[in-house]
Design an enzyme around this catalytic site. Structure first.
Site, PDB file in Angstrom:
ATOM      1  N   LEU A  19       4.437   9.724 -45.941  1.00  0.00           N
ATOM      2  CA  LEU A  19       4.039   8.622 -46.832  1.00  0.00           C
ATOM      3  C   LEU A  19       2.878   7.820 -46.243  1.00  0.00           C
ATOM      4  O   LEU A  19       2.050   7.290 -46.985  1.00  0.00           O
ATOM      5  CB  LEU A  19       5.236   7.716 -47.123  1.00  0.00           C
ATOM      6  N   ASP A  38       0.616   4.960 -35.349  1.00  0.00           N
ATOM      7  CA  ASP A  38       1.724   5.924 -35.268  1.00  0.00           C
ATOM      8  C   ASP A  38       1.847   6.315 -33.793  1.00  0.00           C
ATOM      9  O   ASP A  38       0.934   6.079 -32.999  1.00  0.00           O
ATOM     10  CB  ASP A  38       1.417   7.165 -36.118  1.00  0.00           C
ATOM     11  N   ILE A  39       2.972   6.928 -33.461  1.00  0.00           N
ATOM     12  CA  ILE A  39       3.119   7.499 -32.121  1.00  0.00           C
ATOM     13  C   ILE A  39       2.378   8.833 -32.051  1.00  0.00           C
ATOM     14  O   ILE A  39       2.003   9.293 -30.972  1.00  0.00           O
ATOM     15  CB  ILE A  39       4.624   7.687 -31.789  1.00  0.00           C
ATOM     16  N   LEU A  57       6.689   2.529 -31.207  1.00  0.00           N
ATOM     17  CA  LEU A  57       7.404   1.326 -31.667  1.00  0.00           C
ATOM     18  C   LEU A  57       8.457   0.865 -30.658  1.00  0.00           C
ATOM     19  O   LEU A  57       8.840  -0.306 -30.652  1.00  0.00           O
ATOM     20  CB  LEU A  57       8.072   1.593 -33.021  1.00  0.00           C
ATOM     21  N   GLY A  78       8.895   5.254 -37.902  1.00  0.00           N
ATOM     22  CA  GLY A  78      10.225   5.421 -37.335  1.00  0.00           C
ATOM     23  C   GLY A  78      10.813   6.769 -37.684  1.00  0.00           C
ATOM     24  O   GLY A  78      10.187   7.588 -38.354  1.00  0.00           O
ATOM     25  N   SER A 116      15.848   2.407 -47.034  1.00  0.00           N
ATOM     26  CA  SER A 116      16.206   3.714 -47.620  1.00  0.00           C
ATOM     27  C   SER A 116      17.431   3.596 -48.506  1.00  0.00           C
ATOM     28  O   SER A 116      18.327   2.770 -48.257  1.00  0.00           O
ATOM     29  CB  SER A 116      16.488   4.696 -46.486  1.00  0.00           C
ATOM     30  N   TYR A 141      20.909   6.967 -39.311  1.00  0.00           N
ATOM     31  CA  TYR A 141      19.628   6.600 -39.941  1.00  0.00           C
ATOM     32  C   TYR A 141      19.848   5.481 -40.963  1.00  0.00           C
ATOM     33  O   TYR A 141      19.156   4.448 -40.935  1.00  0.00           O
ATOM     34  CB  TYR A 141      19.023   7.850 -40.593  1.00  0.00           C
TER      35      TYR A 141
HETATM   36  N1  LIG Z   1       9.841   9.950 -47.921  1.00  0.00           N
HETATM   37  C1  LIG Z   1      10.927   9.446 -48.497  1.00  0.00           C
HETATM   38  O1  LIG Z   1      11.349   9.917 -49.547  1.00  0.00           O
HETATM   39  C2  LIG Z   1      11.650   8.274 -47.877  1.00  0.00           C
HETATM   40  C3  LIG Z   1      12.882   7.897 -48.421  1.00  0.00           C
HETATM   41  C4  LIG Z   1      13.525   6.781 -47.886  1.00  0.00           C
HETATM   42  C5  LIG Z   1      12.928   6.062 -46.849  1.00  0.00           C
HETATM   43  N2  LIG Z   1      11.741   6.482 -46.338  1.00  0.00           N
HETATM   44  C6  LIG Z   1      11.174   5.744 -45.228  1.00  0.00           C
HETATM   45  O2  LIG Z   1       9.779   5.621 -45.401  1.00  0.00           O
HETATM   46  C7  LIG Z   1       9.115   5.717 -44.145  1.00  0.00           C
HETATM   47  C8  LIG Z   1       8.081   6.834 -44.199  1.00  0.00           C
HETATM   48  O3  LIG Z   1       8.742   8.039 -44.554  1.00  0.00           O
HETATM   49  P1  LIG Z   1       8.035   9.456 -44.367  1.00  0.00           P
HETATM   50  O4  LIG Z   1       8.666  10.379 -45.328  1.00  0.00           O
HETATM   51  O5  LIG Z   1       6.563   9.287 -44.382  1.00  0.00           O
HETATM   52  O6  LIG Z   1       8.540   9.833 -42.903  1.00  0.00           O
HETATM   53  P2  LIG Z   1       7.743  10.627 -41.759  1.00  0.00           P
HETATM   54  O7  LIG Z   1       8.782  11.088 -40.785  1.00  0.00           O
HETATM   55  O8  LIG Z   1       6.854  11.657 -42.334  1.00  0.00           O
HETATM   56  O9  LIG Z   1       6.862   9.481 -41.107  1.00  0.00           O
HETATM   57  C9  LIG Z   1       7.377   8.575 -40.154  1.00  0.00           C
HETATM   58  C10 LIG Z   1       6.316   8.369 -39.097  1.00  0.00           C
HETATM   59  O10 LIG Z   1       6.868   7.479 -38.126  1.00  0.00           O
HETATM   60  C11 LIG Z   1       6.394   7.940 -36.865  1.00  0.00           C
HETATM   61  N3  LIG Z   1       7.284   7.495 -35.792  1.00  0.00           N
HETATM   62  C12 LIG Z   1       8.503   8.000 -35.467  1.00  0.00           C
HETATM   63  N4  LIG Z   1       8.955   7.415 -34.340  1.00  0.00           N
HETATM   64  C13 LIG Z   1       8.002   6.536 -33.949  1.00  0.00           C
HETATM   65  C14 LIG Z   1       7.879   5.651 -32.864  1.00  0.00           C
HETATM   66  N5  LIG Z   1       8.835   5.544 -31.920  1.00  0.00           N
HETATM   67  N6  LIG Z   1       6.763   4.898 -32.767  1.00  0.00           N
HETATM   68  C15 LIG Z   1       5.775   4.981 -33.699  1.00  0.00           C
HETATM   69  N7  LIG Z   1       5.831   5.819 -34.756  1.00  0.00           N
HETATM   70  C16 LIG Z   1       6.944   6.586 -34.876  1.00  0.00           C
HETATM   71  C17 LIG Z   1       6.360   9.447 -36.956  1.00  0.00           C
HETATM   72  O11 LIG Z   1       5.463  10.003 -35.997  1.00  0.00           O
HETATM   73  C18 LIG Z   1       5.916   9.669 -38.379  1.00  0.00           C
HETATM   74  O12 LIG Z   1       4.529   9.877 -38.478  1.00  0.00           O
HETATM   75  C19 LIG Z   1      10.200   5.956 -43.107  1.00  0.00           C
HETATM   76  O13 LIG Z   1      10.535   4.722 -42.499  1.00  0.00           O
HETATM   77  C20 LIG Z   1      11.360   6.477 -43.904  1.00  0.00           C
HETATM   78  O14 LIG Z   1      12.597   6.182 -43.300  1.00  0.00           O
HETATM   79  C21 LIG Z   1      11.090   7.576 -46.828  1.00  0.00           C
END
Ligand SMILES: NC(=O)c1ccc[n+]([C@@H]2O[C@H](COP(=O)([O-])OP(=O)(O)OC[C@H]3O[C@@H](n4cnc5c(N)ncnc54)[C@H](O)[C@@H]3O)[C@@H](O)[C@H]2O)c1
Length: 272
Positions: A19, A38-39, A57, A78, A116, A141
């Site tokens: 996202l 990002d990390i 983070l 995260g 979420s 989670y």
């Molecule tokens: N995609 C969905 O449908 C969905 C649904 C519910 C909630 N979310 C929430 O939306 C957010 C984005 O979702 P997404 O699908 O893009 O997930 P994703 O896993 O693709 O992206 C999460 C990003 O966070 C980064 N990250 C992880 N640990 C980290 C740390 N310690 N320090 C810095 N960065 C770190 C990862 O490298 C990754 O790029 C998340 O918080 C997720 O929980 C997404």
């Protein structure tokens, strides 16, 4: 989309993720400077209006440096799936604490938090929830997102930092299974909701669900409507393709619980 006055410097965490990559260019028009973090490695800055910062983070000092100079935060970073507790603890529990503490120290007044639907994942798909319902997280989670919502409430009550926590359903290009016919959130609707969350005055701590205008949505999203959110998309055009998939067995968590298969993950450690 309706125009808004710009945020001077907007921080987007999780910018290398699914996202984050979707939002990166789309949020740019709403900020003079978009700081993406990002990390993981990210695309280089596409213009002088972007800053790219690698940051874990879980590293408190690094998060303080990251947040300094920002005016608002879209916190997407995260662990985004069910994982063992220790992994979730670092990125999502310590991580969001670091984000809010840094926000307090550096004068940030508005956060949009990617929560979420898994904070209420153990409700049945036959139940209709509003955002005020007692949470029933479906794993570590979901528990971490539940903690994040409580932290957001605390930082509003104690320090006046406003947050919209968005319980995202499933945000992806197309709904891919029956559950997603209810949980799907299009990218355009996600962006609209985030922009409303950033610019609507006086949100305090508001919790909303992130779903498009799906026919069989499980959530009464009147709090999102109060932000002016009017979803434009629906999962209906994909219904016939999705419903042609092989039927699931009765009792499959993907048919029973709002959280789907997340409710059946773990344990991650052997019993002693
Ligand atoms: N995609 C969905 O449908 C969905 C649904 C519910 C909630 N979310 C929430 O939306 C957010 C984005 O979702 P997404 O699908 O893009 O997930 P994703 O896993 O693709 O992206 C999460 C990003 O966070 C980064 N990250 C992880 N640990 C980290 C740390 N310690 N320090 C810095 N960065 C770190 C990862 O490298 C990754 O790029 C998340 O918080 C997720 O929980 C997404």
């Amino acid at each position: 989309m309706q125009t808004h006055s710009k945020i001077h410097r907007l921080l987007l965490t999780g910018a290398a993720g699914h996202l984050g990559a979707v939002l990166r260019d789309r949020l740019q028009p709403f900020a003079d400077v978009l700081r993406v973090s990002d990390i993981a490695c990210m695309e280089p800055a596409s213009s002088a209006a972007q800053e790219v910062v690698i940051c874990d983070l879980a590293d408190k000092a690094a998060v303080h440096a990251l947040v300094q100079g920002c005016d608002a935060i879209v916190h997407m970073g995260g662990v985004s799936v069910e994982k063992p507790f220790e992994e979730v603890l670092e990125a999502n529990v310590k991580g969001i604490y670091h984000v809010y503490e840094a926000a307090r120290c550096h004068g940030v007044r508005r956060v949009v938090f990617a929560s979420s639907n898994h904070v209420t994942g153990f409700y049945k798909q036959t139940e209709k929830l509003d955002a005020g319902v007692q949470r029933r997280p479906d794993g570590y989670y979901g528990l971490s997102k539940s903690f994040g919502e409580d932290l957001a409430m605390f930082y509003f009550d104690r320090y006046g930092i406003e947050t919209v926590s968005i319980r995202i359903g499933t945000s992806c290009a197309e709904p891919a299974n029956r559950r997603m016919l209810s949980t799907w959130l299009s990218y355009d609707d996600l962006l609209q909701l985030i922009v409303r969350a950033l610019f609507t005055p006086g949100v305090g701590h508001t919790v909303v669900y992130g779903a498009s205008a799906n026919r069989d949505v499980w959530w009464d999203n009147h709090e999102a409507a109060r932000l002016g959110y009017v979803p434009k998309d629906s999962s209906e055009p994909w219904r016939s393709v999705v419903e042609a998939q092989p039927a699931l067995e009765a009792g499959d968590p993907m048919l029973v619980y709002q959280g789907g298969f997340y409710t059946a993950q773990g344990p991650f450690e052997a019993s002693r």
